[in-house]
Write a protein that holds these residues in place. Sequence first.
Motif, PDB file in Angstrom:
ATOM      1  N   VAL A 133     110.778 130.588  82.071  1.00 28.13           N
ATOM      2  CA  VAL A 133     109.574 130.576  81.243  1.00 28.13           C
ATOM      3  C   VAL A 133     108.481 131.423  81.904  1.00 28.13           C
ATOM      4  O   VAL A 133     108.280 131.367  83.112  1.00 28.13           O
ATOM      5  CB  VAL A 133     109.075 129.129  81.047  1.00 28.13           C
ATOM      6  CG1 VAL A 133     107.732 129.123  80.325  1.00 28.13           C
ATOM      7  CG2 VAL A 133     110.101 128.323  80.249  1.00 28.13           C
ATOM      8  N   THR A 175     102.761 129.743  77.590  1.00 27.57           N
ATOM      9  CA  THR A 175     104.130 129.784  78.095  1.00 27.57           C
ATOM     10  C   THR A 175     104.958 130.541  77.076  1.00 27.57           C
ATOM     11  O   THR A 175     104.763 130.393  75.864  1.00 27.57           O
ATOM     12  CB  THR A 175     104.695 128.378  78.300  1.00 27.57           C
ATOM     13  OG1 THR A 175     104.714 127.680  77.048  1.00 27.57           O
ATOM     14  CG2 THR A 175     103.864 127.594  79.303  1.00 27.57           C
ATOM     15  N   PHE A 195     104.585 132.281  82.411  1.00 22.63           N
ATOM     16  CA  PHE A 195     103.247 131.711  82.330  1.00 22.63           C
ATOM     17  C   PHE A 195     102.238 132.860  82.421  1.00 22.63           C
ATOM     18  O   PHE A 195     102.218 133.589  83.419  1.00 22.63           O
ATOM     19  CB  PHE A 195     102.998 130.716  83.466  1.00 22.63           C
ATOM     20  CG  PHE A 195     103.722 129.417  83.307  1.00 22.63           C
ATOM     21  CD1 PHE A 195     103.052 128.270  82.912  1.00 22.63           C
ATOM     22  CD2 PHE A 195     105.081 129.332  83.550  1.00 22.63           C
ATOM     23  CE1 PHE A 195     103.724 127.069  82.759  1.00 22.63           C
ATOM     24  CE2 PHE A 195     105.762 128.129  83.411  1.00 22.63           C
ATOM     25  CZ  PHE A 195     105.080 126.995  83.014  1.00 22.63           C
TER      26      PHE A 195
END
Length: 367
Positions: free
Chosen positions: A340, A272, A342
Amino acid sequence: MKIVLTGAQGFLGWHTRLRLHALTDHEVVPVGRAEWESLPSLIADADAVVHIAGVNRAESDDEVRDGNISLARDLANAIERGGAPPRVVYANSNQAGNGTPYGSGKEEAASILGRATEATGGTFVNVHLPNIFGEHGRPRYNSFVATFVHAVITGEEVTINDNQVGLLHVQNAAQALLDGLTGEAAEIHPEPEAHRVQEVWDLLQEFHASYVPSGEIPDLSSTFRIDLFNTYRAALFPEHYPIQLVPRSDPRGAFVETVRCRGGEGQTSFSTTVPGITRGEHYHLHKIERFAVIRGKGTMELRKMFTDEVVAFEADGDAPVAVDMPVGWVHNITNTGDDVLFTQFWSHELFRPDAPDTFPEPVRPQE
């Protein structure tokens, strides 16, 4: 140690410089055509010279033979004028002395350099290299493997004389040259691996049939398969990328297969990354690594070592893509979105702390 590296922009030269950068703290002075006239001053305070510059092919046999001899004479004159007794490591060929123009030129070049080095009190190391292959080789110049790779990708036909040949990956050839920088050996003969010409062609066809349509990783159960696959995919970069991944959706959500591999070991991980942060900033010598954004937005950037151009790919988890990082290319990924990021990472080998094959270097060096 200060090392002057001739032919640094060529196939073997680039790989040797890459290996020196990754595995040593030596100061490397790259010498190409533009720096050739400055050889005497460049080697005056050098500890060693690795001489790779040479002529593989030309319009006439005389140009091939005389070209290698002329380069050796220039270097020999520079050694005699330099006032220092450097160690000279010469990238010779197993074809030296076989009576061909290339073999005759390489043999005479070794004699010239050996005499000049020994006359100044230096050490001459003669490295006899077999057929070498690897990433960024030039078709119809560096090796038949590079020619085969080009033909497979472009759909060209080739004529195959199914002989058995000894093949050495270019990074192993580079290591043989590095070995010549220390020790007392005057002759080094790295051992090639025997393969049939038809086998090489068949393996490249196998890779191409699965990798181009879907990004499927082929069987990587041997070192030779890994080296040949790295050679093949380097020729596809950057035009073949990014690899489009196919989401399969139903009322529950979506499923995306990011990596399919037919053989060998492998490791999958994910990270992340908060907005504005960059990960990566390193390169590898042999590792096959895939980046796939599965949520958020990011930019993957890559730069071939010792060059300035940066290649960038945009990635969005809503339309997933993957990029396989070529050997010797610095790479990173930056979160360019508001949420965020990923990212899934896959490597063809398990992570080994004692041999991570990961070397820090920024994609965009500070001015």
